[in-house]
Design a protein around this motif. Structure first.
Motif, PDB file in Angstrom:
ATOM      1  N   SER A  32       2.514 -31.457 -34.019  1.00 52.16           N
ATOM      2  CA  SER A  32       1.468 -30.641 -34.628  1.00 52.16           C
ATOM      3  C   SER A  32       0.419 -30.272 -33.599  1.00 52.16           C
ATOM      4  O   SER A  32       0.112 -31.040 -32.700  1.00 52.16           O
ATOM      5  N   PHE A  33      -0.134 -29.076 -33.781  1.00 51.68           N
ATOM      6  CA  PHE A  33      -1.157 -28.591 -32.869  1.00 51.68           C
ATOM      7  C   PHE A  33      -1.769 -27.356 -33.481  1.00 51.68           C
ATOM      8  O   PHE A  33      -1.282 -26.825 -34.468  1.00 51.68           O
ATOM      9  N   LYS A  34      -2.872 -26.907 -32.911  1.00 52.91           N
ATOM     10  CA  LYS A  34      -3.459 -25.649 -33.356  1.00 52.91           C
ATOM     11  C   LYS A  34      -3.749 -24.790 -32.145  1.00 52.91           C
ATOM     12  O   LYS A  34      -3.808 -25.283 -31.018  1.00 52.91           O
ATOM     13  N   PHE A  35      -3.932 -23.520 -32.367  1.00 59.07           N
ATOM     14  CA  PHE A  35      -4.036 -22.575 -31.263  1.00 59.07           C
ATOM     15  C   PHE A  35      -5.353 -21.808 -31.270  1.00 59.07           C
ATOM     16  O   PHE A  35      -5.368 -20.628 -31.504  1.00 59.07           O
ATOM     17  N   PRO A  36      -6.474 -22.464 -30.968  1.00 62.72           N
ATOM     18  CA  PRO A  36      -7.660 -21.666 -30.703  1.00 62.72           C
ATOM     19  C   PRO A  36      -7.516 -20.933 -29.378  1.00 62.72           C
ATOM     20  O   PRO A  36      -6.628 -21.235 -28.595  1.00 62.72           O
ATOM     21  N   ILE A  37      -8.432 -20.036 -29.101  1.00 60.09           N
ATOM     22  CA  ILE A  37      -8.457 -19.328 -27.826  1.00 60.09           C
ATOM     23  C   ILE A  37      -9.542 -19.972 -26.987  1.00 60.09           C
ATOM     24  O   ILE A  37     -10.646 -20.194 -27.456  1.00 60.09           O
ATOM     25  N   VAL A  38      -9.233 -20.300 -25.758  1.00 55.53           N
ATOM     26  CA  VAL A  38     -10.083 -21.204 -25.016  1.00 55.53           C
ATOM     27  C   VAL A  38     -10.537 -20.616 -23.702  1.00 55.53           C
ATOM     28  O   VAL A  38      -9.943 -19.699 -23.171  1.00 55.53           O
TER      29      VAL A  38
ATOM     30  N   THR B  12       5.717 -23.001 -19.832  1.00 47.58           N
ATOM     31  CA  THR B  12       4.918 -23.606 -20.878  1.00 47.58           C
ATOM     32  C   THR B  12       5.810 -23.905 -22.070  1.00 47.58           C
ATOM     33  O   THR B  12       6.763 -23.159 -22.344  1.00 47.58           O
ATOM     34  N   THR B  13       5.516 -24.986 -22.764  1.00 51.21           N
ATOM     35  CA  THR B  13       6.272 -25.316 -23.982  1.00 51.21           C
ATOM     36  C   THR B  13       5.409 -25.087 -25.221  1.00 51.21           C
ATOM     37  O   THR B  13       5.695 -25.621 -26.288  1.00 51.21           O
ATOM     38  N   ALA B  14       4.338 -24.293 -25.088  1.00 53.07           N
ATOM     39  CA  ALA B  14       3.479 -23.984 -26.229  1.00 53.07           C
ATOM     40  C   ALA B  14       4.298 -23.361 -27.352  1.00 53.07           C
ATOM     41  O   ALA B  14       5.183 -22.542 -27.113  1.00 53.07           O
ATOM     42  N   GLN B  15       3.980 -23.764 -28.569  1.00 47.18           N
ATOM     43  CA  GLN B  15       4.669 -23.262 -29.754  1.00 47.18           C
ATOM     44  C   GLN B  15       6.165 -23.539 -29.683  1.00 47.18           C
ATOM     45  O   GLN B  15       6.968 -22.822 -30.250  1.00 47.18           O
TER      46      GLN B  15
ATOM     47  N   ASP C 299      -6.070 -33.763 -16.038  1.00 49.10           N
ATOM     48  CA  ASP C 299      -4.829 -34.524 -16.107  1.00 49.10           C
ATOM     49  C   ASP C 299      -4.930 -35.492 -17.275  1.00 49.10           C
ATOM     50  O   ASP C 299      -5.763 -36.399 -17.273  1.00 49.10           O
ATOM     51  N   TYR C 300      -4.089 -35.291 -18.279  1.00 51.97           N
ATOM     52  CA  TYR C 300      -4.102 -36.161 -19.450  1.00 51.97           C
ATOM     53  C   TYR C 300      -3.039 -37.247 -19.380  1.00 51.97           C
ATOM     54  O   TYR C 300      -2.742 -37.898 -20.372  1.00 51.97           O
ATOM     55  N   GLY C 301      -2.441 -37.413 -18.197  1.00 50.56           N
ATOM     56  CA  GLY C 301      -1.440 -38.455 -18.033  1.00 50.56           C
ATOM     57  C   GLY C 301      -0.067 -38.059 -18.525  1.00 50.56           C
ATOM     58  O   GLY C 301       0.827 -38.895 -18.642  1.00 50.56           O
ATOM     59  N   GLY C 302       0.147 -36.798 -18.805  1.00 50.15           N
ATOM     60  CA  GLY C 302       1.434 -36.307 -19.285  1.00 50.15           C
ATOM     61  C   GLY C 302       1.278 -34.917 -19.864  1.00 50.15           C
ATOM     62  O   GLY C 302       0.163 -34.385 -19.956  1.00 50.15           O
ATOM     63  N   PRO C 303       2.374 -34.314 -20.294  1.00 46.24           N
ATOM     64  CA  PRO C 303       2.331 -32.925 -20.796  1.00 46.24           C
ATOM     65  C   PRO C 303       1.843 -32.857 -22.237  1.00 46.24           C
ATOM     66  O   PRO C 303       2.547 -32.412 -23.138  1.00 46.24           O
ATOM     67  N   VAL C 304       0.601 -33.298 -22.468  1.00 47.58           N
ATOM     68  CA  VAL C 304       0.118 -33.421 -23.837  1.00 47.58           C
ATOM     69  C   VAL C 304      -0.763 -32.261 -24.289  1.00 47.58           C
ATOM     70  O   VAL C 304      -1.132 -32.189 -25.450  1.00 47.58           O
ATOM     71  N   VAL C 305      -1.151 -31.364 -23.386  1.00 51.50           N
ATOM     72  CA  VAL C 305      -1.919 -30.173 -23.748  1.00 51.50           C
ATOM     73  C   VAL C 305      -1.221 -28.962 -23.147  1.00 51.50           C
ATOM     74  O   VAL C 305      -0.905 -28.954 -21.965  1.00 51.50           O
ATOM     75  N   ARG C 306      -1.007 -27.939 -23.964  1.00 49.95           N
ATOM     76  CA  ARG C 306      -0.201 -26.804 -23.501  1.00 49.95           C
ATOM     77  C   ARG C 306      -0.986 -25.498 -23.632  1.00 49.95           C
ATOM     78  O   ARG C 306      -1.793 -25.340 -24.534  1.00 49.95           O
ATOM     79  N   TYR C 307      -0.698 -24.585 -22.714  1.00 51.98           N
ATOM     80  CA  TYR C 307      -1.410 -23.307 -22.634  1.00 51.98           C
ATOM     81  C   TYR C 307      -0.389 -22.177 -22.543  1.00 51.98           C
ATOM     82  O   TYR C 307       0.686 -22.330 -21.964  1.00 51.98           O
ATOM     83  N   ALA C 308      -0.763 -20.994 -23.069  1.00 51.93           N
ATOM     84  CA  ALA C 308       0.149 -19.844 -22.986  1.00 51.93           C
ATOM     85  C   ALA C 308      -0.620 -18.547 -23.188  1.00 51.93           C
ATOM     86  O   ALA C 308      -1.735 -18.535 -23.719  1.00 51.93           O
TER      87      ALA C 308
ATOM     88  N   ILE D  80     -11.372 -29.143 -21.033  1.00 56.23           N
ATOM     89  CA  ILE D  80     -10.490 -29.082 -22.178  1.00 56.23           C
ATOM     90  C   ILE D  80     -10.157 -30.480 -22.665  1.00 56.23           C
ATOM     91  O   ILE D  80      -9.851 -31.373 -21.888  1.00 56.23           O
ATOM     92  N   VAL D  81     -10.208 -30.697 -23.991  1.00 57.56           N
ATOM     93  CA  VAL D  81      -9.857 -31.975 -24.591  1.00 57.56           C
ATOM     94  C   VAL D  81      -8.976 -31.688 -25.790  1.00 57.56           C
ATOM     95  O   VAL D  81      -9.206 -30.742 -26.519  1.00 57.56           O
ATOM     96  N   ALA D  82      -7.956 -32.517 -26.019  1.00 59.45           N
ATOM     97  CA  ALA D  82      -7.097 -32.314 -27.176  1.00 59.45           C
ATOM     98  C   ALA D  82      -6.391 -33.606 -27.527  1.00 59.45           C
ATOM     99  O   ALA D  82      -6.296 -34.515 -26.717  1.00 59.45           O
ATOM    100  N   LEU D  83      -5.889 -33.703 -28.764  1.00 59.61           N
ATOM    101  CA  LEU D  83      -5.122 -34.855 -29.219  1.00 59.61           C
ATOM    102  C   LEU D  83      -3.879 -34.341 -29.905  1.00 59.61           C
ATOM    103  O   LEU D  83      -3.961 -33.530 -30.817  1.00 59.61           O
TER     104      LEU D  83
END
Length: 690
Positions: free
Chosen positions: A71-77, A122-125, A167-176, A82-85
């Motif tokens: 699950s994730f959401k797509f605001p425009i940034v 990118t693996t977004a969406q 760096d979040y320690g892994g591919p946990v935040v994605r951009y596109a 940047i912070v995300a969970l």
């Protein structure tokens, strides 16, 4: 590969053909060639010197393992803070994707500009796209391994890309789908959190800033819709502090018409153009009149000027740079199963089709005096071409292939089968569906005139996908050995308008199955194929249609399921956010999920089936294939199962791709064709047959 001028290949007639049964012909288009030859194009741009850049993924270079998330959401940034969970899901393995630059002069090889250790993706969406953007000498890209954004100078030689995001320690935040905002010296992209310019909906795409950095256009939509069901186009006004302080819904906000706007693009004069399907359900190009909020059609045609938003970065049209004050657009559109390149003069209200060798076009970009188009045809594999138009923008004066997925494919042109678009009646009176039919073709062989070829019908990748009628070596592998092949655009496919696309809503497992069976019957009735040797194959969602056709109909004599979906309820429960409501939209009720799941009706299978399954598959659990295998074995039907260690949902190892193709053909030949294939292949053991 150096640029070359494209022309349609000329096939030389063979002096003599050997007469042999269909399906037994020998061909140089081998399974090794099919499994190992193709690169993929994943985007392109032009640098400050006018040189073409393209992103290609390579089967010969392994990429990194990427995590999926639920699950994730797509605001425009805006960057850089940047912070995300997010929540991690199963692994997916990718081929390395590398940015390549056109050489400075002919005869020089293109140069990789992505340093070793990086892969642009990118693996977004989940499906990615829009992984990089170029502005003059600056490249910003998403790196596959960690999904961070990096900045790279195109003129600095061997410099190391600099990370823009934490760096979040892994591919946990994605951009596109990012764009440069020169007014505030920032990069605006789709992803989660930081400084949110726009948020609150489930999905966002196409953030586009106008030339002065004063307005931002974007597309948004929410559950339970997919983008192509219902979406909205918004424009926001940007304050001196860089925030959106006012927003207007331009299209899609009301209850009527139901539409799915997409691809907003600002002209150099500050006018907003976009594509939507409010006209008779076809995606056409429109223009927003800011002064009064009116939306005007730029040109109306019963054709599709875009495609479904599965990936970011789609570019179906662009503005041609001219010295005049009018807007001239280059666009791709698809009509009656074929793509065209069109030129629209918005001021003159004129439209003209421009003849190019491609019959399937995906992306169009204008830069300087050239157009760059991504496409393919029955003769051309997936390619990227540089196009020069005449002064009137009415005719192509030069067409150069700059990149293609399989440079060796033209060696085998005398073995290529040319697809024929067919229209056939469905189970609904007066309704038609479409398919591409490939007859057997081999310059060295022919069959007895009284003989009819065996048929392989492919249920393609899934809902909204489409058969394309282009050069595909996997299809040519079959046809060059004497098989007929048909790729079906069943109800739900795109390219034929909203009404055709929505035939599948609530009816997945019914409409697609009926259309595939109707197509096979049409070909048999018209004497195109042998009615006693018609086989069906499909992977993933296409594998679902295959299994449903075999469980609930008796049209086909044999089938092959490649990681095919057998349990719709399990699929719906495990689906990631982007498609979490999609299965319910396609099937309907909980009861229908069970009633249309082949896994619940294994006793209804009545013909030979071969199953191919990855043991690491988290979408279709291996137990589904095993349950079908054991049920057919117990029932006394010919059945075979090939399981692959280390493969997930989709086979990526060349040896497994090769084995699947060979074993599928041998299985059909032995169980229903009753002939011997020419290739030396050790067959997989068939239960209740060997």
């Amino acid at each position: 590969m150096a640029a070359s001028t494209a022309s349609l290949p000329q096939t030389s007639p063979a002096p003599h053909k050997t007469t042999a049964p269909y399906g037994s012909w020998k061909s140089p288009i081998t399974a090794d060639l099919v499994s190992g030859s193709e690169k993929r194009l994943e985007g392109f741009s032009v640098d400050s010197l006018g040189r073409l850049l393209w992103l290609e993924s390579r089967p010969s270079e392994s990429g990194h393992v990427a995590f999926m998330r639920s699950s994730f959401k797509f605001p425009i940034v805006s960057l850089p803070f940047i912070v995300a969970l997010i929540t991690l899901l199963p692994l997916r393995i990718f081929r390395r994707a590398v940015l390549v630059r056109e050489p400075e002069r002919p005869g020089v090889e293109p140069a990789d500009i992505t340093p070793k250790g990086f892969s642009v993706r990118t693996t977004a969406q989940e499906y990615g796209g829009g992984a990089f953007r170029v502005l003059r000498d600056v490249l910003v890209f998403s790196n596959n391994e960690d999904q961070r954004l990096y900045k790279h100078s195109l003129s600095s030689g061997g410099s190391t890309p600099l990370p823009l995001t934490p760096d979040y320690g892994g591919p946990v935040v994605r951009y596109a789908d990012g764009v440069f905002d020169s007014r505030f010296n920032r990069y605006v992209a789709v992803r989660e959190e930081p400084k949110v310019l726009v948020g609150g909906n489930d999905f966002y795409a196409f953030p586009r800033v106008d030339q002065n950095g004063e307005r931002l256009a974007w597309i948004e939509w929410s559950h339970p819709s997919m983008h192509w069901d219902k979406a909205e186009l918004w424009v926001g006004y940007i304050s001196d502090e860089g925030d959106v302080y006012k927003r207007i819904c331009v299209a899609g906000g009301g209850t009527s018409p139901v539409e799915s706007p997409t691809e907003p693009r600002w002209s150099t004069r500050g006018e907003l153009f976009f594509i939507t399907d409010r006209h008779k359900g076809f995606w056409n190009i429109y223009k927003w009149i800011e002064q009064n909020g009116e939306v005007l059609s730029v040109y109306s045609l019963d054709a599709e000027f875009t495609r479904p938003l599965w990936v970011f970065g789609i570019s179906s049209y662009d503005f041609i740079q001219t010295d005049e004050q009018s807007n001239i657009l280059a666009c791709s559109y698809r009509q009656n199963g074929k793509s065209y390149l069109g030129i629209i003069d918005e001021v003159q209200n004129s439209f003209s089709a421009v003849d190019v060798p491609f019959t399937y076009i995906t992306n169009v970009m204008s830069e300087g005096h050239f157009l760059y188009i991504e496409g393919a045809s029955a003769f051309h594999p997936a390619s990227l071409a540089k196009v020069t138009l005449n002064d009137h923008k009415s005719k192509v004066v030069d067409f150069q292939i700059m990149w293609c997925s399989s440079s060796d494919s033209q060696k085998y042109k005398t073995y290529f089968s040319m697809p024929e678009l067919i229209k056939f009646p469905t189970s609904v009176t007066g309704q038609k569906a479409y398919a591409y039919f490939y007859p057997p073709c081999n310059s060295d062989y022919q069959a007895d005139p009284e003989e009819k070829p065996p048929l392989v019908l492919e249920s393609h990748g899934g809902p909204t996908d489409e058969a394309r009628g282009i050069l595909n070596l996997r299809i040519q592998y079959w046809t060059s050995r004497g098989w007929a092949f048909v790729d079906v655009n069943y109800g739900g496919s795109t390219g034929y308008g909203r009404e055709y696309r929505e035939r599948l809503l609530g009816s997945w497992g019914i409409v697609d199955v009926n259309d595939c069976c109707s197509c096979a019957k049409f070909l048999v009735d018209h004497g195109k194929v042998d009615g006693e040797c018609i086989c069906i194959t499909g992977c993933s969602a296409g594998g679902y249609t295959t299994l449903a056709s075999l469980a609930f109909r008796e049209t086909f004599k044999a089938g092959a399921s490649l990681f095919g979906i057998a349990d719709l309820k399990s699929l719906s429960a495990e689906m990631h956010k982007f498609e979490s409501h999609y299965i319910s939209n396609l099937v309907g009720t909980e009861a229908a999920l069970s009633e249309r799941s082949p896994i619940n009706f294994v006793d209804k299978f009545s013909c030979p089936i071969i199953l191919f399954q990855g043991l690491e598959d988290k979408v279709v659990q291996p137990e589904q294939a095993r349950k079908i295998y054991l049920a057919l074995k117990k029932k006394g039907l010919p059945v075979a199962l090939a399981e692959y260690e280390g493969e997930s949902h989709g086979f990526r190892k060349a040896d497994n791709i090769k084995n699947t193709l060979e074993q599928e053909m041998v299985f059909f030949a032995r169980t229903v064709g009753h002939f011997k294939v020419a290739d030396e292949i050790t067959p997989l053991r068939i239960e209740n047959f060997d």
